[in-house]
Scaffold this motif. Sequence first.
Motif, PDB file in Angstrom:
ATOM      1  N   SER A 101      60.679  29.814  22.690  1.00 49.37           N
ATOM      2  CA  SER A 101      60.029  30.066  21.403  1.00 49.37           C
ATOM      3  C   SER A 101      60.540  31.321  20.716  1.00 49.37           C
ATOM      4  O   SER A 101      60.206  31.582  19.562  1.00 49.37           O
ATOM      5  N   HIS A 124      65.165  25.537  19.724  1.00 46.28           N
ATOM      6  CA  HIS A 124      63.709  25.634  19.868  1.00 46.28           C
ATOM      7  C   HIS A 124      63.053  24.409  19.241  1.00 46.28           C
ATOM      8  O   HIS A 124      62.969  24.302  18.020  1.00 46.28           O
ATOM      9  N   LEU A 126      60.005  22.586  17.894  1.00 46.92           N
ATOM     10  CA  LEU A 126      58.675  23.010  17.442  1.00 46.92           C
ATOM     11  C   LEU A 126      57.685  21.884  17.750  1.00 46.92           C
ATOM     12  O   LEU A 126      57.199  21.187  16.856  1.00 46.92           O
ATOM     13  N   ASP A 183      62.878  34.168  14.530  1.00 50.36           N
ATOM     14  CA  ASP A 183      61.792  34.901  15.179  1.00 50.36           C
ATOM     15  C   ASP A 183      60.732  35.347  14.182  1.00 50.36           C
ATOM     16  O   ASP A 183      59.532  35.375  14.502  1.00 50.36           O
ATOM     17  N   LEU A 186      58.760  32.086  13.171  1.00 45.64           N
ATOM     18  CA  LEU A 186      57.859  31.650  14.246  1.00 45.64           C
ATOM     19  C   LEU A 186      56.702  32.615  14.436  1.00 45.64           C
ATOM     20  O   LEU A 186      55.613  32.204  14.857  1.00 45.64           O
ATOM     21  N   SER A 190      53.552  30.288  14.311  1.00 48.31           N
ATOM     22  CA  SER A 190      53.151  29.969  15.678  1.00 48.31           C
ATOM     23  C   SER A 190      52.612  31.161  16.453  1.00 48.31           C
ATOM     24  O   SER A 190      51.494  31.127  16.957  1.00 48.31           O
ATOM     25  N   HIS A 191      53.396  32.216  16.568  1.00 50.99           N
ATOM     26  CA  HIS A 191      53.032  33.293  17.484  1.00 50.99           C
ATOM     27  C   HIS A 191      51.752  34.012  17.082  1.00 50.99           C
ATOM     28  O   HIS A 191      50.829  34.166  17.900  1.00 50.99           O
ATOM     29  N   TRP A 237      53.215  32.412  26.880  1.00 50.68           N
ATOM     30  CA  TRP A 237      52.795  33.184  25.722  1.00 50.68           C
ATOM     31  C   TRP A 237      52.821  34.685  25.976  1.00 50.68           C
ATOM     32  O   TRP A 237      53.075  35.469  25.059  1.00 50.68           O
ATOM     33  N   VAL A 240      56.371  35.432  25.203  1.00 50.24           N
ATOM     34  CA  VAL A 240      56.651  35.332  23.767  1.00 50.24           C
ATOM     35  C   VAL A 240      56.278  36.631  23.063  1.00 50.24           C
ATOM     36  O   VAL A 240      57.065  37.181  22.279  1.00 50.24           O
TER      37      VAL A 240
END
Length: 311
Positions: A101, A124, A126, A183, A186, A190-191, A237, A240
């Motif tokens: 990720s 990556h 998704l 990055d 994301l 997401s993050h 996670w 990440v």
Amino acid sequence: MTPPIYNRVALIGLGLIASSMAHAMKQFGLVGEIVGYAKTEDTRRVALEIGICDRVFGTAAEAVQGADLVVLAVPVGAMAEIAAEIGPHLAQGACVTDVGSVKQAVIAAVGPHIPEGVAFVPAHPLAGTEHSGPRSGFATLFQNRWCLLTPTEQSTPDAIQRLRRLWEAMGSNVDEMDAPHHDLVLAVVSHTPHLIAYTMVGVADHLRRVSNSEVIKYSASGFRDFTRIAASDPTMWRDVFLTNKEATLDILGRFTEELFVLQRAIRMGDGDQLHAYFTRTRAIRRSIIEAGQDTDAPDFGRVAPASKPGE
């Protein structure tokens, strides 16, 4: 009959993504052979039992020998160690990719261990669910989902095109972007949302005036979806957030600023500002539906399948 895109694929790590790739590659006849490596004997046994791998090995070095595609599907924090192990055993002309990720950290960890004559194409997909492990994979996980490729100087045009063909054949839409931009994107989509979900579930856990039974019994869709997100793999996670620190902190700072704006509007009873804000954000949801990345069903399209994934 269409020839396979790769003769032998080595899956290093056999969790949700790798398992789903294996299901898809087998279902659509995309590869000749799938071999795998997992850290635990139990995972290796399950991989053979459910048929996602034709062979499994006790070391990553053994698994990659003779493979023309190597997929690193381990937590980002483990990438450097695995890359150092497999580097000397990679076949000339092979391609190494990943499904992490975060991309800048993966490139820094893996790139130095890729020998001359081997291509490295970071990727990556998704896609995912809150479930983990080899039994959680299913062939349609990547259907109409995006896979982002972040080529480096170690990526040859042929390797990029071949990997693109594989992801498209598994149902993905494929795009390319540079690693820093990936990055940042994301961190937004997401993050940071995952971190907010973890935080909200943590708030409920610490709010002792609300009992656990009430939190569970009266969970509306908002909190229920927070718990679904917060059930994601903790090791993945953790890595990440530690490896995409700058982008995540940047977006968290922007989130905090937006939150202060809403706090003030609520405190001041500014209904017009709240209505305008919510109208603008609702339009984003509609755009996601129009793009085919979700449905407008009341349950957001998350009806439980009639059978177990992969069956």
